[in-house]
Write an enzyme that holds these catalytic residues in place. Sequence first.
Site, mmCIF file in Angstrom:
data_model
loop_
_atom_site.group_PDB
_atom_site.id
_atom_site.type_symbol
_atom_site.label_atom_id
_atom_site.label_comp_id
_atom_site.label_asym_id
_atom_site.label_seq_id
_atom_site.Cartn_x
_atom_site.Cartn_y
_atom_site.Cartn_z
ATOM 1 N N ASP A 1 6.652 50.629 22.616
ATOM 2 C CA ASP A 1 7.745 49.714 22.936
ATOM 3 C C ASP A 1 9.091 50.264 22.464
ATOM 4 O OD1 ASP A 1 8.580 46.926 23.732
ATOM 5 O OD2 ASP A 1 9.289 46.923 21.659
ATOM 6 N N GLU B 1 7.992 53.433 26.710
ATOM 7 C CA GLU B 1 9.047 52.696 27.409
ATOM 8 C C GLU B 1 10.383 53.332 27.017
ATOM 9 O OE1 GLU B 1 10.621 48.121 27.805
ATOM 10 O OE2 GLU B 1 10.415 49.047 25.851
HETATM 11 C C1 BGC Z 1 9.616 44.590 25.538
HETATM 12 C C2 BGC Z 1 10.248 43.236 25.574
HETATM 13 C C3 BGC Z 1 10.698 42.921 24.171
HETATM 14 C C4 BGC Z 1 11.567 44.033 23.593
HETATM 15 C C5 BGC Z 1 11.714 43.914 22.116
HETATM 16 C C6 BGC Z 1 10.806 45.451 25.208
HETATM 17 O O1 BGC Z 1 10.787 46.669 25.567
HETATM 18 O O2 BGC Z 1 9.016 44.962 26.755
HETATM 19 O O3 BGC Z 1 9.390 42.255 26.066
HETATM 20 O O4 BGC Z 1 11.444 41.741 24.199
HETATM 21 O O5 BGC Z 1 11.012 45.287 23.828
HETATM 22 O O6 BGC Z 1 10.556 44.276 21.471
#
Ligand code: BGC
Length: 550
Positions: A205, A256
């Site tokens: 993430d 991501e």
């Molecule tokens: C997640 C979100 C989240 C954020 C903070 C993002 O990349 O996909 O859902 O709110 O990270 O953790």
Amino acid sequence: MVLAKDTDQLWWRSAIGYQIYPRSFQDSNHDGIGDLKGITSRFPYLKWLGVDFIWLNPIYTSPNIDNGYDIADFQNVASEYGTLDDLKTLINSAHQQNIRVIMDLVVNHTSNQHFWFQEAQTSRDNPYHDFYIWQPNHNDQAPNNWTNFTGDSVWTYNQATDEWYFHLFAPEQPDLNWENQSVQTEIIKIITWWSEQNIDGFRLDALSHLKKMPFDTLQSTDDYQFEIFANNPGIEVFLSLLHQTFQSLHLMTIGEAGGVHADTAKFWTGSQGFIDMIFELEHQVRQTQVPPRANRNHLLTRLTAWENTLNTDGWLGLYLENHDQPRSITVYGNDNPLAAKSLATLLLSLRGTPFIYQGEELGMTNMLFTTPDQIDDPPTYHDYQRFLAAGISTDVALKQATSWSRDNARTPMQWTNFGFSDNELNSKNTWMVTNPNTTFLNYQKNRQDPKSVLNYYHKLIHLRRKDEVLKSGRFQSYDIGHPDILIFTRYLLPDKRLILINLASTPQSISIPHSILSENWHTIISTIEPTPEISPTMQLQPFQSIIWYN
Ligand code: BGC
């Protein structure tokens, strides 16, 4: 059962993933919240669909300010989802059915309820203080002008130490200080511990945000205003540490990477990179963008750019939906099931690893929110309040805030007339409202209808599973000068697949390039039967997409 980790290290390249938002997938104990036992009970469905692995959004202990993306304990399961034993059963059962399990690793920040932050905020001398990012207080002013994705300051004042702490997301999600080696050591311990629980990999993430620019950098107000905390020089130190850990544990990684553009993709993935696959965010419909946001041409051109960049080195995680995006059938296709089939054809014929987001395969749509208390997502509520403050009427503010909200992706999975529980009473008390269209748009109905979106997905997934060209062939696109139509081949010479993706909602007449017509093509699948033969001028029906083989 443990799936052999070292024998097939590139297993993810020919796999199809399925993203599960645990809160909304399947409720097994009738409390209106999805849970681990519910997920385990649905593996036969995922097997039938043809899925090779699942990615679970966070299921760790959390106060749920951001539905689990604010972790209070990295090594425990939130009680509403079940127990650690339930998770072990889930992993074991998945592996017995040859389904691998990917967890979400959220290490840019923690919850402010995490023990580390609870300690860190008490005094500057606390051993955990430097686990987070602090700046001294001067004149009660935030240390700089930086604002986050919702337009709020990234700084919150902490009285006990007379300092400000940094948070890229909500104030309840303080960012970890990756410059501190003790943080790095603790995160590696957590990764190792999860590997010992036999998981197969991680979705990483907010990975591009681990490194921040020096705090005396001024944030601009242009399109690149968020780049001060994305993909910054020096991030490679953290990425390579993570990479070594993942490699040694044989864990698959998908990162991501917000703020990463196609031209820098190879820094991230590929022979010189740090992660197996990348989730790019360039093609997305972002909540904060100004209209017009649903742009089919933008989707097709950005995906083409990424495909070209990673054609020979590196790997793309393909997705059209996830828990942060409104539903693609609504955004690109006015809820027309034919659009969902066309989008499925795109997702499952590109080079990369496709990720299907729960319900996408049913053609689940955005929901019409009728009252503000149906909103769950804080940034959406924030937008709603902002619109009201600007003098917009309640109805319009609600519509504007929710039509692009990520809440649309989080409504419960529509298994039956009642949603994700077969108990009518419970469906009325779910953590989030079920889309009323579940009475006619649901798994049970989809499965029985040979022409449904679900049965189209099923056919296409099984086609891709058997087809080495669709799994690993190279990508080549052809310019036909139409904004809503993409033509490309996938090839593993001498074998080729020709793919026409039509996202236009009205009939179209197109010319097929001579270089394509010089070969013999036979239809494999089309979103609309009967499947047309290829010809120099083709009349296409709305959302008619086709795959041919040579
Ligand atoms: C997640 C979100 C989240 C954020 C903070 C993002 O990349 O996909 O859902 O709110 O990270 O953790």
